[in-house]
Structure formats: structure tokens, C-alpha cells
Design an enzyme around this catalytic site. Structure first.
Site, PDB file in Angstrom:
ATOM      1  N   ARG A 158      -8.585  30.920 -17.130  1.00  0.00           N
ATOM      2  CA  ARG A 158      -8.113  31.406 -18.435  1.00  0.00           C
ATOM      3  C   ARG A 158      -7.251  30.781 -19.334  1.00  0.00           C
ATOM      4  NH1 ARG A 158      -7.812  35.631 -14.718  1.00  0.00           N
ATOM      5  NH2 ARG A 158      -5.674  34.801 -14.516  1.00  0.00           N
ATOM      6  N   ARG A 239       1.563  23.841 -12.010  1.00  0.00           N
ATOM      7  CA  ARG A 239       2.441  23.759 -11.062  1.00  0.00           C
ATOM      8  C   ARG A 239       2.904  22.380 -10.756  1.00  0.00           C
ATOM      9  NH1 ARG A 239       3.547  28.184 -11.679  1.00  0.00           N
ATOM     10  NH2 ARG A 239       3.293  30.107 -10.265  1.00  0.00           N
ATOM     11  N   GLU A 268      11.418  22.192  -8.118  1.00  0.00           N
ATOM     12  CA  GLU A 268      12.216  22.940  -9.019  1.00  0.00           C
ATOM     13  C   GLU A 268      13.440  23.475  -8.493  1.00  0.00           C
ATOM     14  OE1 GLU A 268       9.814  25.679 -11.255  1.00  0.00           O
ATOM     15  OE2 GLU A 268       8.261  23.968 -11.798  1.00  0.00           O
ATOM     16  N   HIS A 286      10.176  25.438 -16.758  1.00  0.00           N
ATOM     17  CA  HIS A 286       9.427  26.392 -16.503  1.00  0.00           C
ATOM     18  C   HIS A 286       9.530  27.575 -17.255  1.00  0.00           C
ATOM     19  CE1 HIS A 286       6.904  27.817 -12.696  1.00  0.00           C
ATOM     20  NE2 HIS A 286       6.419  28.097 -13.726  1.00  0.00           N
ATOM     21  N   ILE A 287       9.236  27.468 -18.789  1.00  0.00           N
ATOM     22  CA  ILE A 287       9.392  28.620 -19.485  1.00  0.00           C
ATOM     23  C   ILE A 287       8.142  29.435 -20.178  1.00  0.00           C
ATOM     24  CG2 ILE A 287      11.718  28.357 -20.168  1.00  0.00           C
ATOM     25  CD1 ILE A 287      10.584  26.759 -22.773  1.00  0.00           C
TER      26      ILE A 287
HETATM   27  C1  DGY Z   1       3.567  32.313 -13.465  1.00  0.00           C
HETATM   28  O1  DGY Z   1       3.316  33.465 -13.763  1.00  0.00           O
HETATM   29  O2  DGY Z   1       2.818  31.901 -12.478  1.00  0.00           O
HETATM   30  C2  DGY Z   1       3.997  31.069 -14.238  1.00  0.00           C
HETATM   31  O3  DGY Z   1       4.467  30.052 -13.669  1.00  0.00           O
HETATM   32  C3  DGY Z   1       5.432  32.032 -14.402  1.00  0.00           C
HETATM   33  O4  DGY Z   1       5.407  33.146 -15.435  1.00  0.00           O
END
Ligand code: DGY
Length: 326
Positions: A158, A239, A268, A286-287
């Protein structure tokens, strides 16, 4: 009759907490930090449900520490590489995630990283703040055009599709690689299905959207970086371990690729030594899903799943569906 007990491993939006409180006895980690493994094991003990984060490893040991009454662990994330699916299924514990609601926010951040890297935004911002700017100059902070360039999408889920749709606003040519072809997507954005080799060779911007699995760990390593154009930009909001960060630092330092925009990292919150010293990388912590609306919606899905499971119904977004057959 006592109400089911639910533990939340870190603060999520207060509206979500209020909704949980309407149904359950709840406890929320009061500290703004990840619980240690021992703390996590102690806190989940005796709970019927847990809302976890992607930073909480949920494996057999944690599930056993919770006890046999545990019915559901609902991740406050779409990614669920922190879950041991088999261990949960064997113990009859339902695991859920939050798909769908963060596609726009994550794709927007991906495009933001692409633009920020191409136009050297972080570097230029720092230059001005440091008081170094002496006025307009024809040669300062020369970046890359994005318009009409080739965007490679690795992993057409998606979020990858959403990025491609947004990139059409820049008239980008889309190529993609995945386990399966998607003719409807190809028609919608004029995309071309390619193998990994072509994706690496032809992309001006390469954006990673594969899930973290044993097969996708270091999907981009030294060999792949060498196969990319010297003018290419790598974007990762999937990731961290999908990229060999050591190899990436070497490639960026040697200018084997032009730049990188990163939201996620291999270990991280630590960064590979040298990464933060490089100018040709834009780094954010990671935002990707970090907007008010998105985080609230992620909480709604997680809470909804806990409410459903603890009232004997199937959850909306189970990631270990075999457990529902038992
Ligand atoms: C997720 O949801 O997997 C993102 O990395 C963080 O919201």
C-alpha cells in the site's frame, strides 16, 4: 465481575487511552521510554490484552511471562517484525497491527525525504542557521531535479503504491519490483515491472517499501549500492535492517551514490559511526507515521482490536490468522 486487564507499553494519544478505559482496567507505562525486557515481562503478567510498540519484542518468553489468560497483543504500528508469530499462534494469542491508516503519512514523509535529499534542505538550513550565508550565489547548494526522473519502488504494498501516486505530481517515471506484478497499478500510474537488477541500474530515486523478513535483510548492500547510478538517491522509510548501513556509509562517503534520505536505521536509535557526519544524507528519527491524525487512527485500530478480541469477536487486522482457526 472484574473487567479485563490491559497494559499499554508506552503512552499513545489520550483519546485512545480514554476509549480503552471505558472498557477495561488499564495501566500505561508512565515513562516516556521503552521498557526493558525485564520490565516488560513483569508488566504484562496477568494481563488479558497488551498494546505494544514496534520497539517491544514480543516472543515466547514474554508471552509466557504474561500467562495463559493473554488473548491479544495489538501492535501500535503497521510493521510487526517485533512479533514472533509462531510463538503467539502456538499459545493461542492473537496479534494485530494497524494497516491502511498510515499509508498517506508514510508516503508523504518518503516524498519529503526524496525532495529534501535532492535539494539538500538539511545541509542548507544548517548553513543559514550557522550564520554562514553571505547572499545568493550561483554555485551554492546545487541539487538534483526530481521532475521527470525515474523513481524505483522496491516492494509494491500500500505504501509503495501511495508513493508512486504522489510522485506522479512530479511527472516521474515509475518502475517497480515485487514478488508479483500488478497490472492495475501499472495502468494507473504508467509503471513498469522490472527485476531487481534493472531497478538498481535504472532508478534515479530508489525507495524501499519491503517488509523486514529474513530474505529482505540487507536487501541493499555493497553490491547493490555499486550497481546504482552515481547520481542516484536511496530513500528508506521501511525498516532499517533492509539496508546494510555500514555499506551505505562507505558508498555515501565514496560518492558511489549521490545521497540518501533515511527515516529508519539498522540499530535504532544508534547510527552507524560516520553516518551523521556526512552531508549527503538526510536523517530523521523514524517519524513517518508521526502526524496527529495518523497516530490517533493507529490507536483507534489497536484499541478496536483489543475491544473486539476481549469481547469474544475476531479482530479487524490479525497478522497470525491461523490462531483464529483453533
Ligand atoms: C510502523 O507502523 O510500522 C511504523 O514504522 C511506525 O509507525
Amino acid at each position: 465481575m472484574s473487567r479485563p486487564s490491559v497494559y499499554v507499553t508506552r503512552m499513545i494519544p489520550s483519546e485512545n487511552i480514554d476509549e480503552l478505559r471505558d472498557h477495561f482496567d488499564i495501566e500505561v507505562n508512565p515513562d516516556d521510554r521503552v521498557l526493558t525486557r525485564d520490565e516488560l515481562k513483569a508488566k504484562v503478567k496477568g494481563r488479558d490484552g497488551v498494546i505494544s510498540l514496534l520497539t517491544d519484542t514480543i516472543d515466547g518468553e514474554v508471552l509466557d511471562a504474561a500467562g495463559p489468560q493473554l488473548r491479544i497483543v495489538a501492535n501500535y504500528a503497521v510493521g510487526f517484525n517485533n512479533f514472533d508469530l509462531d510463538a503467539a499462534t502456538r499459545r493461542g494469542v492473537i496479534l494485530t497491527n494497524t494497516p491502511g491508516v498510515l499509508d498517506d503519512a508514510t508516503a508523504t514523509l518518503t516524498v519529503t525525504l526524496m525532495l529534501a535529499t535532492a535539494r539538500r534542505i538539511a545541509e542548507a538550513d544548517k548553513y543559514v542557521r550557522d550564520g554562514k550565508w553571505k547572499g545568493w550565489a550561483p554555485t551554492s547548494f546545487i541539487g538534483l531535479d526530481v521532475d521527470r526522473k525515474t523513481l524505483g519502488i522496491a516492494g509494491l504494498g500500500r505504501i509503495g503504491k501511495n508513493v508512486a501516486h504522489k510522485a506522479r505530481a512530479f511527472d516521474m517515471r515509475i518502475i517497480y519490483s515485487d514478488l508479483r506484478r500488478d497490472p492495475d497499478f501499472e495502468q494507473a500510474v504508467g509503471a513498469r515491472f522490472v527485476d531487481k537488477e534493472t531497478l538498481l541500474k535504472d532508478s534515479d530515486f530508489l525507495s524501499l517499501h519491503v517488509p523486514l523478513l529474513p530474505e529482505t535483510r540487507h536487501y541493499i548492500g555493497e553490491k547493490e549500492l555499486k550497481a546504482m547510478k552515481r547520481t542516484a538517491v536511496l530513500i528508506n522509510a521501511s525498516r532499517g535492517p533492509v539496508v546494510d548501513e555500514k555499506a551505505l556509509v562507505k558508498a555515501l562517503r565514496a560518492k558511489e551514490i549521490w545521497g540518501a534520505g533515511l527515516d529508519v536505521f539498522e540499530n535504532e536509535p544508534s547510527l552507524e559511526p560516520g553516518l551523521a557526519d556526512l552531508d549527503n544524507v538526510v536523517i530523521v528519527p523514524h517519524i513517518a507515521s508521526g502526524t496527529t491524525e495518523t497516530r490517533l487512527n493507529m490507536g483507534r485500530i489497536a484499541v478496536g482490536n483489543v475491544v473486539k478480541v476481549l469481547s469474544g469477536k475476531a479482530p479487524d487486522t490479525c497478522v497470525n490468522p491461523d490462531v483464529l482457526k483453533t
